[in-house]
Design a protein around this motif. Structure first.
Motif, PDB file in Angstrom:
ATOM      1  N   ASP A  36     -12.690  -0.008  -3.769  1.00  0.00           N
ATOM      2  CA  ASP A  36     -12.854   0.804  -2.565  1.00  0.00           C
ATOM      3  C   ASP A  36     -11.734   0.494  -1.586  1.00  0.00           C
ATOM      4  O   ASP A  36     -11.743  -0.545  -0.930  1.00  0.00           O
ATOM      5  N   VAL A  37     -10.756   1.360  -1.513  1.00  0.00           N
ATOM      6  CA  VAL A  37      -9.629   1.210  -0.611  1.00  0.00           C
ATOM      7  C   VAL A  37      -9.523   2.486   0.196  1.00  0.00           C
ATOM      8  O   VAL A  37      -9.487   3.583  -0.372  1.00  0.00           O
ATOM      9  N   THR A  38      -9.476   2.363   1.507  1.00  0.00           N
ATOM     10  CA  THR A  38      -9.336   3.572   2.309  1.00  0.00           C
ATOM     11  C   THR A  38      -7.897   4.053   2.238  1.00  0.00           C
ATOM     12  O   THR A  38      -6.973   3.285   1.926  1.00  0.00           O
ATOM     13  N   LEU A  39      -7.700   5.317   2.521  1.00  0.00           N
ATOM     14  CA  LEU A  39      -6.360   5.879   2.511  1.00  0.00           C
ATOM     15  C   LEU A  39      -5.487   5.187   3.556  1.00  0.00           C
ATOM     16  O   LEU A  39      -4.315   4.903   3.305  1.00  0.00           O
ATOM     17  N   ALA A  40      -6.069   4.877   4.706  1.00  0.00           N
ATOM     18  CA  ALA A  40      -5.325   4.167   5.753  1.00  0.00           C
ATOM     19  C   ALA A  40      -4.896   2.779   5.279  1.00  0.00           C
ATOM     20  O   ALA A  40      -3.763   2.348   5.523  1.00  0.00           O
ATOM     21  N   ASP A  41      -5.788   2.076   4.580  1.00  0.00           N
ATOM     22  CA  ASP A  41      -5.440   0.757   4.039  1.00  0.00           C
ATOM     23  C   ASP A  41      -4.327   0.864   3.008  1.00  0.00           C
ATOM     24  O   ASP A  41      -3.434   0.023   2.950  1.00  0.00           O
ATOM     25  N   LEU A  42      -4.386   1.894   2.172  1.00  0.00           N
ATOM     26  CA  LEU A  42      -3.359   2.088   1.155  1.00  0.00           C
ATOM     27  C   LEU A  42      -1.995   2.338   1.792  1.00  0.00           C
ATOM     28  O   LEU A  42      -1.000   1.713   1.424  1.00  0.00           O
ATOM     29  N   VAL A  43      -1.941   3.229   2.773  1.00  0.00           N
ATOM     30  CA  VAL A  43      -0.671   3.519   3.457  1.00  0.00           C
ATOM     31  C   VAL A  43      -0.165   2.270   4.171  1.00  0.00           C
ATOM     32  O   VAL A  43       1.027   1.957   4.130  1.00  0.00           O
ATOM     33  N   SER A  44      -1.064   1.528   4.790  1.00  0.00           N
ATOM     34  CA  SER A  44      -0.675   0.303   5.484  1.00  0.00           C
ATOM     35  C   SER A  44      -0.109  -0.726   4.510  1.00  0.00           C
ATOM     36  O   SER A  44       0.911  -1.368   4.781  1.00  0.00           O
ATOM     37  N   TRP A  45      -0.752  -0.886   3.351  1.00  0.00           N
ATOM     38  CA  TRP A  45      -0.271  -1.846   2.363  1.00  0.00           C
ATOM     39  C   TRP A  45       1.107  -1.444   1.845  1.00  0.00           C
ATOM     40  O   TRP A  45       1.997  -2.274   1.698  1.00  0.00           O
ATOM     41  N   VAL A  46       1.287  -0.156   1.544  1.00  0.00           N
ATOM     42  CA  VAL A  46       2.574   0.327   1.046  1.00  0.00           C
ATOM     43  C   VAL A  46       3.659   0.096   2.088  1.00  0.00           C
ATOM     44  O   VAL A  46       4.766  -0.360   1.767  1.00  0.00           O
ATOM     45  N   THR A  47       3.369   0.377   3.336  1.00  0.00           N
ATOM     46  CA  THR A  47       4.343   0.177   4.405  1.00  0.00           C
ATOM     47  C   THR A  47       4.754  -1.285   4.503  1.00  0.00           C
ATOM     48  O   THR A  47       5.925  -1.601   4.701  1.00  0.00           O
ATOM     49  N   ALA A  48       3.808  -2.190   4.337  1.00  0.00           N
ATOM     50  CA  ALA A  48       4.099  -3.621   4.477  1.00  0.00           C
ATOM     51  C   ALA A  48       4.751  -4.227   3.238  1.00  0.00           C
ATOM     52  O   ALA A  48       5.502  -5.193   3.356  1.00  0.00           O
TER      53      ALA A  48
END
Length: 110
Positions: A36-48
């Protein structure tokens, strides 16, 4: 096999193209995610964690997007009608089974 093969958040690199292709020095990177990963968490992880690659070049494979919202009045009415119809079918089946078993084994003891 890599002991951290499916560990969420660990970036793994694999040589993908054949040696005789133009992309011979490119590698395919991949990372597993928690269930369970939110879309916001996914974008944040990719950015970091992903540097030097535009977000438009990153693809997500084998994922399911899931969210909840309120049902419409039509859906609620349809669900209620289905529940009522199911109750009628269940009662009919129970009565048929009771009649069949009573015929086969006799009336249940009182």
């Amino acid at each position: 096999m890599d002991p951290r093969h499916d560990e969420p958040g660990v970036i793994r690199r694999r040589r993908y193209p054949k040696k005789d292709t133009v992309r011979r020095y490119r590698r395919t990177n991949y990372v597993s995610m928690d269930t369970d990963v939110t879309l916001a968490d996914l974008v944040s992880w990719v950015t970091a964690n992903v540097h030097g690659v535009a977000h438009e070049e990153i693809t997500v494979h084998y994922s399911t997007l899931r969210w909840e919202d309120d049902a419409t009045e039509e859906e609620k009415d349809a669900w209620d009608a289905e529940q009522a119809a199911q109750a009628v079918r269940t009662e009919k089946w129970e009565r048929e089974q009771l009649a069949r078993l009573t015929e086969k084994y006799g009336a249940p003891p009182a």
